[in-house]
Design an enzyme around this catalytic site. Structure first.
Site, short mmCIF file in Angstrom:
data_model
loop_
_atom_site.label_atom_id
_atom_site.label_comp_id
_atom_site.label_asym_id
_atom_site.label_seq_id
_atom_site.Cartn_x
_atom_site.Cartn_y
_atom_site.Cartn_z
N LYS A 1 0.81 -1.22 0.00
CA LYS A 1 0.00 0.00 0.00
C LYS A 1 0.84 1.27 0.00
CE LYS A 1 -4.33 -0.25 2.26
NZ LYS A 1 -4.96 -0.25 3.56
N GLY B 1 9.18 -11.52 19.53
CA GLY B 1 9.93 -12.56 18.86
C GLY B 1 9.07 -13.55 18.12
N GLU C 1 7.43 -15.86 27.20
CA GLU C 1 6.31 -14.93 27.17
C GLU C 1 5.11 -15.63 27.80
OE1 GLU C 1 5.78 -13.32 23.21
OE2 GLU C 1 7.60 -12.13 23.36
N HIS D 1 -3.53 -6.17 23.36
CA HIS D 1 -2.26 -6.32 24.07
C HIS D 1 -2.33 -5.52 25.36
CE1 HIS D 1 2.00 -6.49 24.92
NE2 HIS D 1 2.17 -7.33 23.90
N ARG E 1 -2.55 -13.15 27.79
CA ARG E 1 -2.66 -11.71 27.55
C ARG E 1 -4.10 -11.19 27.63
NH1 ARG E 1 -0.10 -10.86 21.61
NH2 ARG E 1 1.77 -11.29 22.79
N HIS F 1 -4.45 -5.28 19.15
CA HIS F 1 -3.14 -5.75 18.70
C HIS F 1 -3.22 -6.71 17.51
CE1 HIS F 1 1.09 -6.60 19.11
NE2 HIS F 1 0.90 -7.87 19.38
N GLU G 1 -1.95 -12.76 9.11
CA GLU G 1 -3.01 -12.24 9.98
C GLU G 1 -4.34 -12.05 9.27
OE1 GLU G 1 -1.85 -8.79 12.25
OE2 GLU G 1 -3.83 -8.59 13.17
N ARG H 1 -4.68 -15.90 20.50
CA ARG H 1 -3.37 -16.31 19.98
C ARG H 1 -2.32 -16.37 21.09
NH1 ARG H 1 1.04 -13.35 18.21
NH2 ARG H 1 -0.15 -11.46 18.59
N SER I 1 2.54 -15.54 15.85
CA SER I 1 2.09 -15.00 14.55
C SER I 1 3.21 -14.93 13.51
CB SER I 1 1.45 -13.63 14.73
OG SER I 1 2.28 -12.81 15.49
C1 SIN Z 1 4.98 -8.67 22.06
O1 SIN Z 1 6.16 -8.47 21.78
O2 SIN Z 1 4.53 -8.59 23.19
C2 SIN Z 1 4.05 -9.04 20.96
C3 SIN Z 1 4.27 -10.43 20.60
C4 SIN Z 1 3.05 -10.94 19.91
O3 SIN Z 1 2.18 -10.19 19.52
O4 SIN Z 1 2.94 -12.15 19.80
#
Ligand code: SIN
Length: 486
Positions: free
Chosen positions: A37, A51, A115, A226, A273, A333, A358, A369, A374
């Site tokens: 775009k 990551g 994470e 997020h 999350r 997010h 996505e 997720r 992703s």
């Molecule tokens: C993040 O760095 O917190 C995002 C990672 C994600 O969206 O999976």
């Protein structure tokens, strides 16, 4: 008027990880056209910090599958998840073999971080917290195919189960491009929400176009928020504070220093999350207190090297990290829902139309997720789509279409776009109520009846689909938190 005579082997819409890795999966001798775009980096991949999740070894694959399914809250397609986790390691090894450098320790071992909702450390990163940017840069350098910049796809030429090509708005004119295969890799829906972490160009138009062309969207109520975003910067894209910060020890506190997340889930900062987002939202509402991310436990030199994007971006906004607390809010997010596809990314009922990354719904993420799945999805499903294209070698007569187009933008659009963003944030945000969703639906229907440009209409189509899906799913599930009044 310019009608191109070239018939490409493939047209790829979007230059994030899915689009670029699809391009890399076609050999140089294939005639492939990438379309973006604006600038190639105006995609969500570029801004991905934390990551890429991947099973550390073969023994870890079942656990990665388990964690992904758990996060997905029963809505995942188990086959899709198995593909993601099984093929993921191979896709990453291939990426490394092609020359990509993930962060390593002094002995040269890959560094894996943690994470939320992962049962072990399995997140690879690059440039500290600049994983997406590094991967994007690498893929751009590798790309051997033609790339058309500043080009908005405004139509898909679909007839009788074949997509013959696309219409593109480029430098004040419309052009048609034709191909044997079309791959949509245009990303999610960020711009329809008031607060989001997405690239500016991510505006839900391809999803809206697919609706008009009779292709189904699926699970559009499943929108991920997020939890740790600094939302006070100027500009539409808000500043993400990666989940890896919490993975490595950062705390979420209120203005009295209380780590209130433990009142919601015993995993505290490492809860999934959606739970952290809802807890922050709820705590702010209930107590009226501001909520902060506290990174003061990190050594300053370590912090600057491990999280340079955040360190420097926040420094430009006046914060001295890791010492200063940063006020945070959840923000939109990631879209789990998208254009329905099979496990090769092919759109049902179509012979040669694919959606990956996505923008697609393979149901690999289910209702929520798992963090950092992703980028892996982009790598894995782009390879599958291209493999499917090369194996099937679709044979049909590509037709030419006229290049007449509707007016893309009208004067009223920008005011309505802002109203839509606010409406979606309030009604189809972190918590939802049926009454508010129904009111939002009515407002969207009214906007659709106004004298608006095509691009806003496409955005509204997608928004309407999200709101309707949210109304339809009456019980809370995963990221869809609907308050049920009995
Ligand atoms: C993040 O760095 O917190 C995002 C990672 C994600 O969206 O999976």
């Amino acid at each position: 008027m310019k009608l191109s005579d070239t018939i490409y082997d493939a047209i790829i819409i979007g230059t994030g990880i899915a689009g670029l890795n699809a391009a890399a999966s076609f050999s140089r001798d294939k005639n492939v056209l990438l379309i973006c775009k604006e600038n190639s980096w105006d995609c969500n991949t570029f801004y991905a910090q934390g990551g890429v999740a991947v099973a550390v070894d073969d023994e870890d694959i079942p656990s990665h599958i388990h964690d992904t399914l758990e996060a997905g809250a029963g809505l995942c397609d188990e086959k899709a998840v198995e593909i993601l986790c099984n093929d993921g390691r191979d896709a990453i090894d291939d990426f490394i073999k092609r020359g990509f450098l993930f962060d390593k320790d002094e002995e040269g071992n890959l560094l894996y971080t943690k994470e939320a909702a992962h049962s072990r450390n399995r997140i690879l990163h690059a440039g500290g917290d600049a994983t997406g940017r590094h991967m994007h840069h690498f893929l751009m350098q590798e790309n051997p195919h033609k790339l058309l910049y500043n080009s908005t796809v405004t139509d898909l030429f679909i007839e009788d189960g074949y997509c013959h090509g696309v219409r593109v708005y480029h430098k004040d004119e419309f052009r048609n491009y034709y191909a044997k295969n079309i791959i949509i890799a245009s990303g999610g829906v960020g711009s329809i929400y008031e607060y989001h972490t997405n690239a500016r160009a991510i505006s839900a138009d391809m999803q809206g176009l697919c609706i008009e062309k009779g292709c189904d969207l699926r699970d559009m109520e499943m929108m991920q928020f997020h939890p740790t975003v600094f939302i006070h910067n100027r500009g539409a894209r808000k500043q993400l504070l990666t989940e890896a910060l919490r993975g490595e020890g950062a705390h979420i506190v209120d203005e009295n220093g209380k780590r209130f997340l433990f009142e919601y889930d015993q995993r505290g900062e490492l809860s999934p999350r959606s739970k952290v987002s809802r807890a922050i939202f709820d705590w702010k509402k209930k107590t009226g207190l501001e909520v902060y991310l506290n990174c003061s436990m990190f050594d300053e030199v370590f912090f600057r090297e491990r999280f340079p994007t955040i360190y420097f971006n926040l420094r430009d906004m006046g914060f001295n990290l890791p010492n200063d607390e940063v006020p945070i809010s959840p923000a939109f997010h990631y879209a789990m829902g998208g254009i329905e596809t099979d496990l090769n990314g092919k759109v049902p009922g179509m012979h040669n139309l694919y959606a990956i990354g996505e923008v697609a719904s393979t149901r690999v993420h289910g209702a929520n997720r798992l963090a950092s799945n992703s980028l892996l999805e982009g790598l894995v499903f782009s390879r599958r789509a291209v493999k499917d294209i090369l194996q099937n070698d679709v044979d049909f007569q590509v037709k030419k279409f006229s290049n007449e187009e509707e007016i893309l933008k009208k004067p009223i659009d920008s005011k309505l776009k802002n109203e839509l963003r606010h409406l979606m944030w309030e009604a189809a945000g972190i918590t939802r109520e049926k009454k508010k969703l129904q009111e939002a639906l009515e407002k969207i229907e009214k906007m659709l009846k106004k004298d608006i440009g095509k691009l806003l209409r496409l955005r509204l189509n997608t928004s309407r689909n999200i709101v309707k899906s949210a109304i339809y799913r009456e019980e809370p599930l995963g990221a869809h938190y609907i308050i049920t009044k009995r």
